[in-house]
Design a protein around this motif. Sequence first.
Motif: not given
Length: 462
Positions: A392-399
Amino acid sequence: MTFNIANLLEEHSNDKFDLHEQFLNNQMVRVLKTIGYDRHYKKAVGQYLYDQEGTEYLDLLSGFGVFAIGRNHPTVIDALKETLTLELPNLVQLDVSILSGLLAKEILKTTPENLTKMFFCNSGTEAVEAAIKFARFTTKRDKIVFCDHGYHGLTMGSLSLNGETIFKEGFGSLLPNCEAIPFNDLVALEKALSGKDVAAFIVEPIQGKGVNLPDDNYLPEVERLCKKYGTLFVADEVQTGLGRTGKFWAVDHWQVQPDMICMAKALSGGFVPVGGVAITDRIMDTVYNRMDRAVVHGSTFAKNNMAMAAGLATLHVIENEKLVENSFTRGNAIIHNLNAMSENYEFLKEARGKGMMIAIEFEQPKSLTLKAAWAMLEAANKGLFCQMITIPLFKEHHILTQVAGHGMNVVKLLPPLNLNQKDCDTIVNAFDKTIADTHKIGGSIWDLGKNLASHALKNRKG
């Protein structure tokens, strides 16, 4: 026809996964597609990646710590362009180069004062291989002691010192006379050294797999015990060095003087492979003790002009932009702000680290509903909970982050050292939102958790 890299990239802009499936490691492609990391990145600047749609990603992985000064730093690019256009003699071999001498001089200004000589190579694992050979020759002993859960590289010598079994499985017999002991355990260390047959004790000042910190007295006592039993103290700073932990070298936090420091990763700004070992006069003069031994250990490309120029430019950037200080201030603020959340979230155990080397560890909660959900994931694959954070950090927050190691519930951050306040706020807010979502059983994040568990169980059966 003119050869043009830009044209090649444009022509094959959507082919990278197909090319890797056909000609390289197709399992890596499977992993990326399974967890939804199959992006087509087009550009990288500083701490940011950009995909084909122009979406910006905050890169907290930095190429496993390689891009400590950020990606595509213009100072290093200019240095490399200039080096290419000067028509310099390069790798004459029966010669010595100016740039390697200058880089050695600049590095040794930063190391503990007992380290006065440099050996250059191409990577961190080569640096460790050199340290093994130097230690054995200098002490006339064979045994090497290392720590459980330590990581020192994947070539055969350094693999022999790898504290994670998964990296060793199936590769046959490794280097003999290597002994693992627990990290941060002085009783075990003295027992291992007391036979006076150990050439070197090699240790990461802060372990990369899990970001495990030593007690305050550990490394000073390591130095004392190594001197007592005639063992060389080797600090593997491939990941922790060059400002990563808020000091130029992690050993500086404890004011110790190893006999060798291994380095690589960030040393060239991410452009050209380069590694090195800072050593004492004694080691240099023992290994290279006669003219016929001048080439007894080396590496063909080790002191190439591009690597040396990149190293010099990178050291300039670190000093000029005060990146060590920025790492200390902003990294420790991130750790503090993440720890402030722990009283609100049962899953969050702690944030720890130094500077821009940060771990966020999760643990089994106390409430029954959350405990049952945790147990479901652990039964499928130990450490799976962290994927419910990183995805979710990657997909939703682009981290972009990573899990710190196999079978552990630790998310690891190795950001570029040039993070600004906006980046730090983004990190803390994104973790706050994501961890909060994990406490909502039945929410979409737990649909992800069930899918991850299903994939893990299928892989186990396969």
